[in-house]
Design an enzyme around this catalytic site. Structure first.
Site, PDB file in Angstrom:
ATOM      1  N   GLU A 114     -25.188  15.192   4.071  1.00 43.86           N
ATOM      2  CA  GLU A 114     -24.528  14.809   5.330  1.00 43.86           C
ATOM      3  C   GLU A 114     -25.533  15.045   6.455  1.00 43.86           C
ATOM      4  OE1 GLU A 114     -21.555  17.482   7.055  1.00 43.86           O
ATOM      5  OE2 GLU A 114     -20.312  15.744   7.480  1.00 43.86           O
TER       6      GLU A 114
ATOM      7  N   PHE B 172     -17.460  22.074  16.005  1.00 45.62           N
ATOM      8  CA  PHE B 172     -17.857  21.667  17.354  1.00 45.62           C
ATOM      9  C   PHE B 172     -17.498  20.228  17.669  1.00 45.62           C
ATOM     10  CE2 PHE B 172     -21.543  19.919  15.101  1.00 45.62           C
ATOM     11  CZ  PHE B 172     -21.747  18.734  15.801  1.00 45.62           C
TER      12      PHE B 172
ATOM     13  N   LYS C 141      -9.893  30.180  16.531  1.00 46.43           N
ATOM     14  CA  LYS C 141     -11.298  30.499  16.804  1.00 46.43           C
ATOM     15  C   LYS C 141     -12.052  29.182  16.871  1.00 46.43           C
ATOM     16  CE  LYS C 141     -15.039  30.924  14.871  1.00 46.43           C
ATOM     17  NZ  LYS C 141     -15.906  30.262  15.880  1.00 46.43           N
TER      18      LYS C 141
ATOM     19  N   CYS D 127     -16.736  13.526  11.020  1.00 47.38           N
ATOM     20  CA  CYS D 127     -16.631  13.673   9.568  1.00 47.38           C
ATOM     21  C   CYS D 127     -16.155  12.386   8.919  1.00 47.38           C
ATOM     22  CB  CYS D 127     -15.686  14.805   9.212  1.00 47.38           C
ATOM     23  SG  CYS D 127     -14.018  14.438   9.713  1.00 47.38           S
TER      24      CYS D 127
ATOM     25  N   GLU E 164     -18.180  28.103  18.931  1.00 45.18           N
ATOM     26  CA  GLU E 164     -18.798  28.751  20.095  1.00 45.18           C
ATOM     27  C   GLU E 164     -19.590  27.765  20.942  1.00 45.18           C
ATOM     28  OE1 GLU E 164     -19.432  29.000  16.946  1.00 45.18           O
ATOM     29  OE2 GLU E 164     -21.459  29.680  16.454  1.00 45.18           O
TER      30      GLU E 164
END
Ligand code: NAD
Length: 496
Positions: free
Chosen positions: A381, A147, A171, A279, A174
Site C-alpha cells: 500500500e 489521519f 484517540k 483506504c 496525533e
C-alpha cells in the site's frame, strides 16, 4: 502557539507533553497537541464509568435527541470543520466536505437507534414461555483512528456507540487532532452529559493505555495493517471485543467492452483524489487485453497531467499535499523502486514543480504501466497519488490476481456485461465491490469492511454491524405459572 487539549469529563484538559501539528501544505507547525499518558487515559475511563449507569439507563429515544442536535450542529459548523481538516491533513476543501457529509450520514443512522434496538420477541416460545433477545450496551468502548479521515472515521464509531448506551473514548491521530475536540464541544452543546464522550490525544502510549485498561470492553481501530493486526491480537488476548480495519490495495478491472472515456474520468478521481490517501483509493488498474490498456493508459495520462494541485484550503483544486514529509519521501521512494523494477513510468509525480519549489509536502500524479505482481509497487500500500496498471490477457487472470493479493478492501469492475459483473461479485475475495462504481464505500445503513489483511475481527464498521458490535445480546426466557400449577422435577434437558 495554541494547543489542542484532551476532552475529559466534559472539559478541555491540558497535558505535560505536546507534539507539533504541521500544516502539510506549508510545512509549518500551526499548533501543539496534548499527548496522553496512562494517567490521562485512566482519568477518561474514570469519568466514563461515572457517566455510564445514567446514560445506559436513559431511554434510547431520549439519547438520540442529542444525536439530532449534534447533526444540526455539525452542519452549522461544516465550513469551519472542513477548514481545520484541510489545514491539518492537506486534502482540498471539497474533499473535506465530502468526508464530513459521509460522516454525518452515520449520525443520521444513529438517530434510528430506538428502532434498531427493538430486539426480537417470541410469544409462547415454549409452553407458557415467552422469550426475547435485547441488545444491551457493552460499557466503556474506545476508538483509535487514522489521519486520513479526521471526522468521517470517528463518526463511523462514536454516534452509534453512544446511541446504543455506551460511553466512548476517542484517540484520534496525533497528526489531525483538532476536529475531534470541535466534535466534543458540539456534543456538549447538543446536551451530551459529561463523561459520555471523551478525547484522549496522543500516540502509541495513549493507544496502548486504552488497549490495556481492564474497563475498556471494546475497541474499534482503523489504520495501517501491522498496527491493526497487533491491536486485534492484544485486545482479543485480553478478552476484549475488537474490530481492526487495516490497509488496502484496491484494483479496478477494465473489460474491453467498458466505456473507456468514462472509466478514465472516474478512475482519476478514485486514484488521485485526496492525493491517494484513502483506504478505498484505486491504486491498481487491471486492463484485460493490450488494446484496452493502450487506450486507457493514454487517456488517464492525459487527464492526470492537468490536475490542479496546491494548498487544500484554496478553492477549486483537485489534489492537496501529502500528510507529512516522511510520507511524501516514502511515496517518492516507491516511485524510484517502480522505475528500478522495470515498470514504465508514464507520469512522474516527482517532477511536479511544487515538489521542488513549495515548502509543503506535494507529490504530483504518478502513473506506471506494465506493472507486474512481483513488484513492490504492486504489493504494498503506497497511500499516495501513484496508480499502477497491470495488463492481463483475460477476465480469469484479473480475478486470480485480485484474489491472490494480501489485501481485500475494495474493488470495482468496469463493463457493460451483466454476466461478467455477476461473476465478479460472486468470485472476488474482497469486502466491498463496485460495478462501474469506482469507490464503493457503502452508505451508512450498510456496513463497511474489507477481507483478508484489510480487517481483523468479525464485524464491519458502522451500519447494522456497528449496532451488533457496540451491544451485547441478552436472551431472556420468562414463564408465569398459574398458582395451581404443580411443578415436578425435570432431569432431562428441556426440549419443548
Ligand atoms: P497508523 O496505523 O499509523 O495509525 C492509526 C492510529 O493508530 C493513529 O491514531 C495512531 O496514533 C495509532 N498508532 C500508530 N501506531 C501505533 C501502535 N504501534 N500502537 C498503537 N497505536 C498506534 O495509520 P495512519 O497512517 O494514521 O492511517 C493510514 C492507514 O490507515 C492506511 O494504511 C489506510 O489504508 C488505513 N485506513 C484504513 C481504513 C479502512 O477502513 N480499512 C480507513 C482509513 C484508513
Amino acid at each position: 502557539m495554541t494547543t489542542v487539549p484532551h476532552w475529559i469529563g466534559g472539559s478541555p484538559v491540558e497535558a505535560a507533553r505536546y507534539f507539533p501539528v504541521v500544516d502539510p501544505a506549508f510545512g509549518k507547525t500551526v499548533r501543539q497537541v496534548a499527548m496522553a499518558d496512562t494517567q490521562t487515559v485512566n482519568s477518561a475511563v474514570k469519568m466514563a464509568l461515572t457517566a455510564y449507569p445514567t446514560w445506559r439507563d436513559m431511554p434510547p429515544s431520549k439519547r438520540v435527541q442529542v444525536m439530532y442536535r449534534f447533526k444540526m450542529l455539525l452542519e452549522r459548523d461544516a465550513e469551519a470543520l472542513c477548514k481545520l481538516i484541510s489545514e491539518e491533513h492537506g486534502k482540498v476543501l471539497e474533499d473535506a466536505m465530502g468526508e464530513l457529509k459521509r460522516g454525518i450520514e452515520n449520525v443520521e443512522y444513529a438517530c434510528g437507534i430506538p428502532e434498531l434496538l427493538k430486539g426480537e420477541y417470541s410469544h409462547n416460545a415454549g409452553p407458557g414461555i415467552d422469550t426475547w433477545s435485547n441488545h444491551q450496551p457493552v460499557g466503556i468502548v474506545a476508538g483509535i483512528t487514522p489521519f486520513n479521515f479526521p471526522t468521517m472515521v470517528p463518526l463511523w464509531m462514536f454516534p452509534i456507540a453512544i446511541a446504543c448506551g455506551n460511553c466512548f473514548i476517542l484517540k484520534p491521530s496525533e497528526q489531525v487532532p483538532s476536529v475531534a475536540i470541535k466534535m466534543a464541544e458540539l456534543l456538549e452543546e447538543a446536551g451530551l452529559p459529561a463523561g459520555v464522550f471523551s478525547v484522549v490525544q496522543g500516540d502509541r502510549e495513549a493507544a496502548d493505555a486504552l488497549i490495556e485498561h481492564s474497563k475498556v470492553k471494546a475497541l474499534s481501530f482503523v489504520g495501517s495493517t501491522p498496527v491493526a493486526k497487533a491491536i486485534y491480537e492484544r485486545g482479543a488476548s485480553l478478552g476484549k471485543r475488537v474490530q481492526a480495519l487495516g490497509g488496502a490495495k484496491n484494483h479496478a478491472v477494465i473489460l474491453p467492452d467498458a466505456d473507456l472515456e468514462n472509466a478514465a474520468n472516474t478512475l482519476i478521481g478514485a486514484a488521485y483524489g485526496s492525493a491517494g490517501e484513502r483506504c478505498m483509493a484505486i491504486s491498481v488498474v487491471v486492463c484485460v487485453g493490450n488494446q484496452t490498456a493502450d487506450v486507457l493508459v493514454d487517456k488517464i495520462a492525459e487527464k492526470a497531467k492537468h490536475l490542479n494541485i496546491g494548498p487544500g484550503t484554496e478553492p477549486g483544486l483537485d489534489m492537496g499535499a501529502l500528510v507529512n514529509q516522511a510520507h511524501r519521501d516514502r511515496v517518492a521512494d516507491y516511485i524510484g523502486q517502480g522505475e528500478s523494477a522495470g515498470a514504465v513510468l508514464r507520469l512522474d509525480g516527482r517532477k511536479h514543480p511544487l515538489v521542488e519549489n513549495a515548502p509543503g509536502y506535494f507529490m504530483g500524479a504518478t502513473l506506471f504501466d506494465h506493472v507486474t505482481s512481483a513488484m513492490r509497487i504492486y504489493q504494498d500500500e503506497i497511500f499516495g497519488p501513484v496508480l499502477c496498471v497491470v495488463r492481463v490477457d483475460d477476465f480469469d487472470q484479473a480475478i486470480e490476481l485480485i484474489n491472490a493479493h494480501q489485501y481485500g478492501n475494495g474493488t470495482c469492475l468496469f463493463t457493460r456485461a451483466g454476466e461478467a459483473a455477476r461473476r465478479f461479485t460472486d468470485e472476488v475475495e474482497v469486502g466491498m465491490v463496485g460495478i462501474n462504481v469506482p469507490l464503493p464505500v457503502p452508505v451508512a445503513f450498510h456496513s463497511f469492511g474489507g477481507w483478508k489483511e484489510s480487517l481483523f475481527g468479525d464485524l464491519h464498521a458502522y451500519g447494522p454491524d456497528a449496532v451488533r458490535f457496540y451491544t451485547r445480546r441478552k436472551a431472556v426466557s420468562q414463564r408465569w405459572p398459574t398458582e395451581s400449577a404443580q411443578e415436578t422435577a425435570q432431569f432431562s434437558f428441556p426440549s419443548h
